[in-house]
Design a protein around this motif. Structure first.
Motif, PDB file in Angstrom:
ATOM      1  N   UNK A 145      39.916  24.409 -50.146  1.00  0.00           N
ATOM      2  CA  UNK A 145      40.087  24.870 -48.779  1.00  0.00           C
ATOM      3  C   UNK A 145      40.623  26.288 -48.685  1.00  0.00           C
ATOM      4  N   UNK A 146      41.677  26.463 -47.895  1.00  0.00           N
ATOM      5  CA  UNK A 146      42.261  27.790 -47.690  1.00  0.00           C
ATOM      6  C   UNK A 146      43.006  28.302 -48.921  1.00  0.00           C
ATOM      7  N   UNK A 147      43.244  27.448 -49.903  1.00  0.00           N
ATOM      8  CA  UNK A 147      43.898  27.854 -51.147  1.00  0.00           C
ATOM      9  C   UNK A 147      42.881  28.275 -52.215  1.00  0.00           C
ATOM     10  N   UNK A 148      41.620  28.354 -51.837  1.00  0.00           N
ATOM     11  CA  UNK A 148      40.578  28.769 -52.779  1.00  0.00           C
ATOM     12  C   UNK A 148      40.770  30.237 -53.158  1.00  0.00           C
ATOM     13  N   UNK A 149      40.731  30.502 -54.447  1.00  0.00           N
ATOM     14  CA  UNK A 149      40.870  31.878 -54.920  1.00  0.00           C
ATOM     15  C   UNK A 149      39.544  32.619 -54.786  1.00  0.00           C
ATOM     16  N   UNK A 150      39.609  33.809 -54.209  1.00  0.00           N
ATOM     17  CA  UNK A 150      38.432  34.660 -54.051  1.00  0.00           C
ATOM     18  C   UNK A 150      38.358  35.590 -55.252  1.00  0.00           C
ATOM     19  N   UNK A 151      37.194  35.756 -55.823  1.00  0.00           N
ATOM     20  CA  UNK A 151      37.027  36.678 -56.950  1.00  0.00           C
ATOM     21  C   UNK A 151      37.208  38.111 -56.512  1.00  0.00           C
ATOM     22  N   UNK A 152      37.212  39.020 -57.472  1.00  0.00           N
ATOM     23  CA  UNK A 152      37.409  40.435 -57.175  1.00  0.00           C
ATOM     24  C   UNK A 152      36.404  40.934 -56.151  1.00  0.00           C
ATOM     25  N   UNK A 153      36.935  41.557 -55.081  1.00  0.00           N
ATOM     26  CA  UNK A 153      36.130  42.080 -53.966  1.00  0.00           C
ATOM     27  C   UNK A 153      35.304  40.981 -53.292  1.00  0.00           C
ATOM     28  N   UNK A 154      35.754  39.702 -53.419  1.00  0.00           N
ATOM     29  CA  UNK A 154      35.056  38.600 -52.761  1.00  0.00           C
ATOM     30  C   UNK A 154      33.767  38.218 -53.434  1.00  0.00           C
ATOM     31  N   UNK A 155      33.673  38.424 -54.762  1.00  0.00           N
ATOM     32  CA  UNK A 155      32.416  38.216 -55.473  1.00  0.00           C
ATOM     33  C   UNK A 155      31.958  36.763 -55.436  1.00  0.00           C
ATOM     34  N   UNK A 156      32.877  35.820 -55.230  1.00  0.00           N
ATOM     35  CA  UNK A 156      32.499  34.400 -55.232  1.00  0.00           C
ATOM     36  C   UNK A 156      31.948  33.935 -53.890  1.00  0.00           C
ATOM     37  N   UNK A 157      31.956  34.798 -52.885  1.00  0.00           N
ATOM     38  CA  UNK A 157      31.501  34.427 -51.543  1.00  0.00           C
ATOM     39  C   UNK A 157      30.183  35.114 -51.211  1.00  0.00           C
ATOM     40  N   UNK A 158      29.497  34.547 -50.219  1.00  0.00           N
ATOM     41  CA  UNK A 158      28.274  35.191 -49.734  1.00  0.00           C
ATOM     42  C   UNK A 158      28.653  36.369 -48.839  1.00  0.00           C
ATOM     43  N   UNK A 159      27.666  37.223 -48.535  1.00  0.00           N
ATOM     44  CA  UNK A 159      27.933  38.369 -47.680  1.00  0.00           C
ATOM     45  C   UNK A 159      28.434  37.963 -46.309  1.00  0.00           C
ATOM     46  N   UNK A 160      27.820  36.920 -45.732  1.00  0.00           N
ATOM     47  CA  UNK A 160      28.241  36.454 -44.407  1.00  0.00           C
ATOM     48  C   UNK A 160      29.646  35.889 -44.414  1.00  0.00           C
TER      49      UNK A 160
END
Length: 613
Positions: free
Chosen positions: A492-507
């Motif tokens: 959930x909200x405790x999910x770690x985001x990779x550098x510059x948000x690399x683990x997420x989609x653009x949206x």
């Protein structure tokens, strides 16, 4: 060396540690130089006792330190040779332990001081990074910036710690040793010290080369670090275009340049240090040869003990004298690094609080009055005679072709740049007269280039409002239309985001960035093309929620698309830094062959959003 003068404020701040460290160095070396005198006494005592030269010379203490004289007087009371040698050896051991104890205290003061200075310097450099404006970061690579705060500060720390310690140690050992050598035998001292002027000349010549080569190494290392950092950050692009080999060749060129400079410096040091050892060896030979001749011919009161004492002193001087080269290298490298740091710290940011600037509570009113702006780094003229009045609570859409000046408006409102001419007034106050930090604190801004930190989702959203509760974070995420997807993450909200948000989609990155801005609850909200990566359905959901959220707030939406669900008070169309069209959606649609009308029609037909020229 003059560049190292900037460190004076740190030495003054930690003057107690520095003073104590110097005292401990002196005490450590004091007990160290007493040992050769005791050795002289033992050798003379044994020699004279065994050769039966007479007891009147057994306690001769010419040239001894006061403390050693008292020791000799006490030791000779034991009578037998074995007892005298045993007691004297125990005293030498005790002095060695005392020397080691003061060396420990020396490192606990001087080396610890250097770590404090390193901490202060890194904070000073990082604070300067925070103060500098956007133009500086456009003109400097990330690798170079990282090299200053890491490599340069580290080299300066080596000067403020080990180098200072070696310098003080060198001075005290030489002064104390030479003093007692002269006290023991002036003639022999002169012969022993003959190689030192040659050593001084070598040090002077070599130091100049070391300084020049150190500067080249630092510059090459900055290029190498920049190359590596850009490769790591752009690895997906590199792999997508199958440019691994090309990037490796580029890295190899920079690496080879660094290697050549480093090897050139290593060659100089490889010649330097053996040369010093050779000169020390020559001094030892002079001691044995000349001292031996004096002893054989009974000249200048030279005894076997004197020769042993001088050999110990010469060997005692070996490390400090040989460390001259190492210390000189440390100082020269530190000077080169401190020069780079001084140049960096002396940069005055263009954007700063003017004298008398005060915080102002913004109400959302904005006025651009005849504003002209040209980007200083590129010379591109972004705004020309730009006039725009925005009332409190108005919703303004700004659109136009790429390069028409849309993003520049946001940059000027945030005072990332200052206008060349004209004025920008907010709440009846020129923004140049406002406290720049208070100004930015009251603006919710979603940049065109989304940046997320390598942290949890919650902390990335909370970045907009430090101290916000989990409930506030969730509420902002819901308005941004990303709450459902966050809840779908394993943590959930405790999910770690990779550098510059690399683990997420653009949206996802864009919507988390929007949530970060919305959590601030500011009177002025600026969205810079912040929904370009979301699909039409998600866009409708977000715009529907924004209608309620933006009630009573001034909103500036910079976009290439037309948001039909959001009721704008005015739509501004820019062209080459000027307002080409403005009005409501209905009014602009009535303009024959107008830019906005064509943009809307193309969007409705799904042909794209960018105006073709």
């Amino acid at each position: 060396m003059k560049h190292l003068g900037a460190l004076g404020k740190y030495f003054w701040k930690y003057r107690v540690r520095l003073g104590a460290g110097i005292l401990f160095v002196a005490l450590s070396n004091y007990f160290n130089v007493l040992s050769p005198q005791l050795m002289r006494f033992i050798v003379n005592y044994v020699d004279q006792s065994l050769t039966l030269t007479g007891s009147s010379h057994l306690t001769e203490t010419r040239g001894y330190d006061v403390l050693v004289k008292k020791m000799v007087e006490w030791i000779t009371q034991f009578g037998s040779i074995a007892q005298v040698v045993l007691v004297a050896s125990i005293i030498i051991l005790i002095m060695a332990l005392l020397r080691g104890f003061f060396m420990f205290l020396m490192r606990q003061t001087i080396i610890v001081m250097s770590r404090h200075i390193e901490y202060d310097q890194k904070n000073e450099v990082y604070t300067q990074y925070q103060r500098l404006d956007s133009l500086f970061f456009k003109n400097h690579t990330t690798g170079d910036l990282m090299n200053r705060i890491a490599e340069d500060v580290s080299r300066v720390r080596i000067f403020t710690g080990p180098a200072i310690m070696y310098i003080v140690n060198l001075v005290t050992v030489i002064v104390l040793s030479v003093f007692f050598m002269v006290q023991s035998s002036l003639e022999l001292t002169i012969y022993v010290l003959i190689p030192l002027p040659v050593l001084a000349v070598i040090i002077y010549i070599v130091n100049s080369n070391i300084h020049k080569k150190s500067e080249r190494i630092q510059a090459a290392l900055s290029d190498l670090t920049t190359n590596a950092q850009e490769s790591y950050s752009g690895i997906r692009v590199i792999k997508s275009f199958v440019q691994e080999n090309a990037m490796f060749r580029f890295f190899a060129i920079n690496s080879e340049q660094y290697r050549k400079n480093a090897i050139a410096l290593a060659r100089v040091e490889a010649i330097y240090f053996p040369s010093i050892q050779l000169l020390i060896g020559i001094s030892t030979l002079f001691t044995i040869m000349i001292g031996g001749l004096y002893y054989i011919h009974h000249e200048h009161n030279i005894t076997l003990g004197t020769i042993v004492e001088f050999i110990v002193y010469v060997n005692m001087l070996t490390f400090p004298v040989s460390a001259i080269g190492l210390t000189a290298s440390m100082v020269q490298r530190a000077a080169a690094s401190q020069k780079r740091l001084n140049e960096f710290l002396d940069i005055v940011p263009e954007i700063k609080n003017e004298t008398g600037a005060t915080p102002v509570a913004l109400d959302g009113t904005i006025a651009f009055n005849d504003v002209n702006f040209t980007y200083p780094d590129t010379g591109i003229r972004a705004l020309q005679q730009f006039d725009l009045k925005i009332k409190k609570g108005e919703k303004i859409a700004i659109t136009g072709k790429t390069g028409s000046g849309k993003t520049t408006i946001a940059q000027l409102l945030l005072r990332m740049y200052d206008a060349n001419d004209g004025s920008i007034v907010m709440h009846d106050r020129n923004i140049r007269d406002m406290d720049v930090f208070a100004l930015r604190e009251q603006i919710s801004y979603v940049p065109q280039d989304v940046f997320l930190f390598s942290d949890t989702v919650e902390n990335n959203i909370r970045f907009g409002k430090p101290g916000a509760t989990r409930e506030e974070v969730v509420a902002a995420a819901e308005i941004a239309g990303v709450a459902g997807e966050i809840n779908g993450f394993e943590k959930g909200y405790d999910t770690l985001i990779g550098e510059r948000g690399v683990t997420l989609s653009g949206g996802q990155k864009q919507r988390i960035s929007i949530a970060r801005a919305l959590i601030k609850e500011s009177a002025l909200v600026i969205f810079d093309d912040s929904l370009s990566a979301v699909d039409a359905k998600t866009e409708k959901e977000i715009m529907g929620r924004l209608n309620a959220y933006l009630s009573g707030k001034t909103a500036i939406i910079i976009t290439h698309r037309v948001f039909s669900l959001l009721s704008f008070d005015r739509i501004i169309v820019l062209d080459e830094g000027r307002i080409a069209e403005q009005g409501s959606h209905e009014a602009l649609m009535k303009i024959p062959d107008g830019f906005y009308a064509r943009l809307y029609q193309r969007q409705q037909m799904g042909l794209g959003t960018e105006e073709t020229v």
